[in-house]
Design an enzyme around this catalytic site. Structure first.
Site, mmCIF file in Angstrom:
data_model
loop_
_atom_site.group_PDB
_atom_site.id
_atom_site.type_symbol
_atom_site.label_atom_id
_atom_site.label_comp_id
_atom_site.label_asym_id
_atom_site.label_seq_id
_atom_site.Cartn_x
_atom_site.Cartn_y
_atom_site.Cartn_z
ATOM 1 N N ASP A 43 0.737 -1.027 -0.061
ATOM 2 C CA ASP A 43 0.040 -0.105 0.078
ATOM 3 C C ASP A 43 0.755 1.373 0.054
ATOM 4 O O ASP A 43 2.137 1.184 0.251
ATOM 5 C CB ASP A 43 -0.937 -0.163 1.349
HETATM 6 N N1 URA Z 1 -1.759 -5.625 4.292
HETATM 7 C C1 URA Z 1 -2.029 -4.054 3.953
HETATM 8 O O1 URA Z 1 -2.833 -3.932 4.585
HETATM 9 N N2 URA Z 1 -1.266 -3.335 3.360
HETATM 10 C C2 URA Z 1 0.018 -3.987 2.801
HETATM 11 O O2 URA Z 1 0.742 -3.089 2.089
HETATM 12 C C3 URA Z 1 0.443 -5.300 2.944
HETATM 13 C C4 URA Z 1 -0.438 -6.098 3.494
#
Ligand code: URA
Length: 241
Positions: A106
């Protein structure tokens, strides 16, 4: 690891936009080299990383690249984005224009991102059925309660997708910090799992993917090529699962 392959005459016909009958003439005349040697076999099987030239002009000379990057917060795991810089902006590498991301993080997550131009390798690494484990250091806003352990271990039902997550390992390190190990990558998975307990994730850092761990000497935004051993280990770990 099997790569996408093609017959030599098919590759040349497509690349040069000429019929296969003309390719036969070129090959018979010794004008085509494969992996540095003159090739007289139109049916020779080549892959995307086989070097091929015609009369000294390259048709393809792709070198496989496998890169680990320490993603900083605020960068998007995408090739292009209108609002934010992308991880691709960090890899200023003119010799390798075909890189893609093998498993996204993310926008505000940090840590290990793997990039490659070898789609066979990345597919094997990210294919959901293969259960590559990914380890994240997670910091949350509120204390982690004992009940999380069982909920994570059993998997959680995500109604939007209509699936139950595969068992997730939660290793509590401190009151608000834990190591979380996923074997799949559902959308915002870790945030949604802690969100079930109304506990917002405030820091999420990926430490490893399969057998590949983030090199501690890489500062945020830095990257390096994987060693041959890392390239193989990343894929082999899955085969054991
Ligand atoms: N889970 C999440 O919520 N975000 C990420 O970037 C990776 C796994």
């Amino acid at each position: 690891m099997s790569l996408q392959t093609s017959r030599l005459d098919r590759l040349l016909s497509k690349s040069l936009s000429i019929p296969k009958s003309d390719i036969r003439l070129l090959v018979a005349a010794g004008q085509v080299k494969v992996s540095g040697e003159v090739c007289y076999d139109v049916a020779r099987v080549v892959n995307v990383f086989t070097r091929v030239s015609v009369n000294g002009e390259w048709i393809q000379r792709n070198t496989p690249r496998y890169i680990m990057l320490n993603k900083p917060a605020g960068y998007v795991c995408a090739t292009k984005d209108d609002k934010h810089p992308t991880v691709m902006d960090l890899v200023k590498d003119p010799v390798c224009p075909d890189l893609h991301i093998a498993g996204r993080l993310d926008l505000n997550s940090t840590g290990l991102v793997l990039l490659t131009n070898d789609s066979t390798w990345s597919e094997r690494l990210t294919f959901p059925g293969k259960k590559v484990s990914k380890v994240y250091l997670v910091e949350v806003a509120n204390p982690i309660e004992a009940e999380y352990q069982q909920a994570f271990g059993e998997g959680m039902y995500f109604s939007y997708e209509g699936i139950t997550t595969k068992p997730v390992t939660l290793e509590v390190l401190g009151e608000r910090t834990a190591l979380v190990t996923l074997t799949e990558g559902r959308y915002h998975q870790i945030k949604r799992m802690f969100g079930r307990f109304r506990n917002p994730v405030i820091g999420l850092h990926r430490q490893s993917v399969g057998a590949v761990s983030l090199d501690h000497s890489l500062q945020a935004g830095d990257y390096r090529d994987l060693s041959n051993a890392e390239v193989l280990a990343a894929v082999e770990q899955r085969l054991d699962n």
